[in-house]
Motif scaffolding. Sequence first.
Motif, mmCIF file in Angstrom:
data_model
loop_
_atom_site.group_PDB
_atom_site.id
_atom_site.type_symbol
_atom_site.label_atom_id
_atom_site.label_comp_id
_atom_site.label_asym_id
_atom_site.label_seq_id
_atom_site.Cartn_x
_atom_site.Cartn_y
_atom_site.Cartn_z
ATOM 1 N N PHE A 37 0.840 -1.039 0.009
ATOM 2 C CA PHE A 37 -0.017 -0.051 0.212
ATOM 3 C C PHE A 37 0.866 1.250 -0.158
ATOM 4 C CE2 PHE A 37 -2.523 -3.413 1.665
ATOM 5 C CZ PHE A 37 -3.803 -3.105 1.039
ATOM 6 N N TRP A 38 0.376 2.218 -0.658
ATOM 7 C CA TRP A 38 0.883 3.490 -0.884
ATOM 8 C C TRP A 38 1.042 4.431 0.450
ATOM 9 C CZ3 TRP A 38 -0.990 8.521 -0.736
ATOM 10 C CH2 TRP A 38 -0.187 9.490 -1.123
ATOM 11 N N LEU A 39 2.027 5.157 1.017
ATOM 12 C CA LEU A 39 2.116 6.117 2.143
ATOM 13 C C LEU A 39 2.463 7.415 1.776
ATOM 14 C CD1 LEU A 39 3.427 3.664 4.725
ATOM 15 C CD2 LEU A 39 1.207 4.436 4.705
ATOM 16 N N SER A 40 1.889 8.524 2.080
ATOM 17 C CA SER A 40 2.686 9.759 1.676
ATOM 18 C C SER A 40 3.810 10.012 2.635
ATOM 19 C CB SER A 40 1.561 10.967 1.923
ATOM 20 O OG SER A 40 1.276 10.875 3.072
ATOM 21 N N ARG A 41 3.904 9.265 3.796
ATOM 22 C CA ARG A 41 5.017 9.566 4.674
ATOM 23 C C ARG A 41 5.259 8.233 5.394
ATOM 24 N NH1 ARG A 41 2.716 13.236 9.366
ATOM 25 N NH2 ARG A 41 0.595 12.155 9.442
ATOM 26 N N ARG A 42 6.385 8.038 6.196
ATOM 27 C CA ARG A 42 6.631 6.750 6.828
ATOM 28 C C ARG A 42 5.687 6.566 7.990
ATOM 29 N NH1 ARG A 42 11.845 4.184 5.562
ATOM 30 N NH2 ARG A 42 12.968 5.457 4.040
ATOM 31 N N ASN A 43 5.560 7.438 8.702
ATOM 32 C CA ASN A 43 4.737 7.189 9.736
ATOM 33 C C ASN A 43 4.937 6.503 10.953
ATOM 34 O OD1 ASN A 43 2.382 8.758 8.908
ATOM 35 N ND2 ASN A 43 1.489 7.197 7.576
ATOM 36 N N ARG A 44 6.311 6.444 11.008
ATOM 37 C CA ARG A 44 6.906 5.670 12.325
ATOM 38 C C ARG A 44 6.488 4.025 12.101
ATOM 39 N NH1 ARG A 44 5.008 10.275 14.244
ATOM 40 N NH2 ARG A 44 3.800 8.966 15.710
ATOM 41 N N ALA A 71 9.122 -2.185 7.563
ATOM 42 C CA ALA A 71 9.040 -0.780 7.794
ATOM 43 C C ALA A 71 8.832 -0.230 6.257
ATOM 44 C CB ALA A 71 10.194 -0.266 8.421
ATOM 45 N N PRO A 72 8.265 0.925 6.062
ATOM 46 C CA PRO A 72 8.013 1.462 4.874
ATOM 47 C C PRO A 72 9.199 1.757 4.068
ATOM 48 C CG PRO A 72 6.426 2.485 6.397
ATOM 49 C CD PRO A 72 7.279 1.535 7.143
ATOM 50 N N TRP A 73 9.160 1.702 2.898
ATOM 51 C CA TRP A 73 10.642 2.009 1.998
ATOM 52 C C TRP A 73 10.109 2.939 0.630
ATOM 53 C CZ3 TRP A 73 7.565 -2.458 1.586
ATOM 54 C CH2 TRP A 73 7.198 -2.916 0.415
ATOM 55 N N VAL A 74 11.035 3.614 0.492
ATOM 56 C CA VAL A 74 10.906 4.481 -0.897
ATOM 57 C C VAL A 74 11.040 3.704 -2.140
ATOM 58 C CG1 VAL A 74 11.939 6.372 -2.452
ATOM 59 C CG2 VAL A 74 11.857 6.564 0.137
ATOM 60 N N ASP A 75 9.887 3.783 -2.951
ATOM 61 C CA ASP A 75 10.022 3.025 -4.345
ATOM 62 C C ASP A 75 10.929 3.763 -5.252
ATOM 63 O OD1 ASP A 75 9.461 1.608 -6.495
ATOM 64 O OD2 ASP A 75 7.430 1.824 -6.484
ATOM 65 N N PRO A 76 11.984 3.121 -5.453
ATOM 66 C CA PRO A 76 12.859 3.831 -6.509
ATOM 67 C C PRO A 76 12.439 3.761 -8.091
ATOM 68 C CG PRO A 76 13.922 1.920 -5.821
ATOM 69 C CD PRO A 76 12.803 1.873 -4.995
ATOM 70 N N ASP A 77 11.559 2.937 -8.370
ATOM 71 C CA ASP A 77 10.988 2.865 -9.769
ATOM 72 C C ASP A 77 9.740 3.657 -9.933
ATOM 73 O OD1 ASP A 77 12.987 0.925 -10.067
ATOM 74 O OD2 ASP A 77 11.671 -0.764 -9.299
ATOM 75 N N PRO A 79 8.692 7.494 -8.913
ATOM 76 C CA PRO A 79 8.560 8.629 -8.240
ATOM 77 C C PRO A 79 7.535 9.461 -7.665
ATOM 78 C CG PRO A 79 9.195 9.193 -10.502
ATOM 79 C CD PRO A 79 9.131 7.617 -10.329
ATOM 80 N N ASP A 80 6.449 8.930 -8.449
ATOM 81 C CA ASP A 80 5.073 9.647 -8.026
ATOM 82 C C ASP A 80 4.403 9.084 -6.503
ATOM 83 O OD1 ASP A 80 5.019 11.180 -10.183
ATOM 84 O OD2 ASP A 80 3.950 9.591 -11.351
ATOM 85 N N VAL A 81 5.347 7.968 -6.021
ATOM 86 C CA VAL A 81 4.833 7.345 -4.782
ATOM 87 C C VAL A 81 5.942 7.683 -3.752
ATOM 88 C CG1 VAL A 81 4.599 5.205 -3.655
ATOM 89 C CG2 VAL A 81 3.656 5.466 -5.879
ATOM 90 N N SER A 82 5.528 8.110 -2.644
ATOM 91 C CA SER A 82 6.500 8.417 -1.700
ATOM 92 C C SER A 82 7.161 7.335 -0.876
ATOM 93 C CB SER A 82 5.645 9.210 -0.672
ATOM 94 O OG SER A 82 5.181 10.736 -1.093
ATOM 95 N N TYR A 83 6.133 6.543 -0.498
ATOM 96 C CA TYR A 83 6.576 5.249 0.318
ATOM 97 C C TYR A 83 5.555 4.280 0.042
ATOM 98 C CZ TYR A 83 9.295 8.554 2.852
ATOM 99 O OH TYR A 83 10.348 9.552 3.599
ATOM 100 N N LEU A 84 6.024 2.799 0.194
ATOM 101 C CA LEU A 84 5.520 1.592 0.103
ATOM 102 C C LEU A 84 5.410 0.914 1.513
ATOM 103 C CD1 LEU A 84 6.170 0.223 -3.526
ATOM 104 C CD2 LEU A 84 3.991 1.429 -2.467
ATOM 105 N N VAL A 85 4.587 0.253 1.863
ATOM 106 C CA VAL A 85 4.247 -0.626 3.098
ATOM 107 C C VAL A 85 3.793 -1.845 2.636
ATOM 108 C CG1 VAL A 85 2.208 0.215 4.122
ATOM 109 C CG2 VAL A 85 4.027 -0.808 5.471
ATOM 110 N N ALA A 86 4.722 -2.928 3.305
ATOM 111 C CA ALA A 86 4.206 -4.267 2.664
ATOM 112 C C ALA A 86 3.323 -4.788 4.130
ATOM 113 C CB ALA A 86 5.256 -5.324 2.844
ATOM 114 N N VAL A 87 1.966 -5.288 3.538
ATOM 115 C CA VAL A 87 0.936 -5.637 4.632
ATOM 116 C C VAL A 87 0.596 -7.003 4.426
ATOM 117 C CG1 VAL A 87 -1.411 -5.047 5.454
ATOM 118 C CG2 VAL A 87 0.227 -3.304 4.898
ATOM 119 N N ASN A 88 0.451 -8.054 5.323
ATOM 120 C CA ASN A 88 -0.075 -9.326 5.280
ATOM 121 C C ASN A 88 -1.398 -9.238 5.914
ATOM 122 O OD1 ASN A 88 -0.185 -11.985 5.057
ATOM 123 N ND2 ASN A 88 0.590 -12.358 7.167
ATOM 124 N N LEU A 89 -2.358 -9.219 4.996
ATOM 125 C CA LEU A 89 -3.852 -8.878 5.330
ATOM 126 C C LEU A 89 -4.097 -10.352 6.377
ATOM 127 C CD1 LEU A 89 -5.207 -7.804 2.089
ATOM 128 C CD2 LEU A 89 -5.083 -6.455 4.097
#
Length: 132
Positions: A37-44, A71-77, A79-89
Amino acid sequence: MADWIYILNPHRDVLDEEPCDKEKILGLAQEDPEAEFWLSRRNRMKRDDRIWFYFTSPDAAVAAVGEVDEAPWVDPDDPDVSYLVAVNLLPEATKALYRDPVGREELGLGQVRSVQMVKPHALPLLLERAGL
């Protein structure tokens, strides 16, 4: 461990080019529970935090839950997405919340932002409805 509310607007948010509604997330939880999922910031956020998915329509409510895989990471591929976070539903907990969602009034949400921490008074209710 921290608990987060992640806001999804099915009219605006998409996942795999489909509206990100309660049915889509329930299906993913049951068939392919690992998602990003996309995040606009890391949010700790950090590994093992919980993310409670709040859907803005048709009825504003939390109807799914997952755990942060890393932990959320920057998607280098992208540039329109600030951060991604991997979630296990969590399939069983998501199914329980889908059947009996937690509404906005019950959560005591004020202004709704994209991601925010769960208010302490709402956590016991979320855990109970999710069967956690």
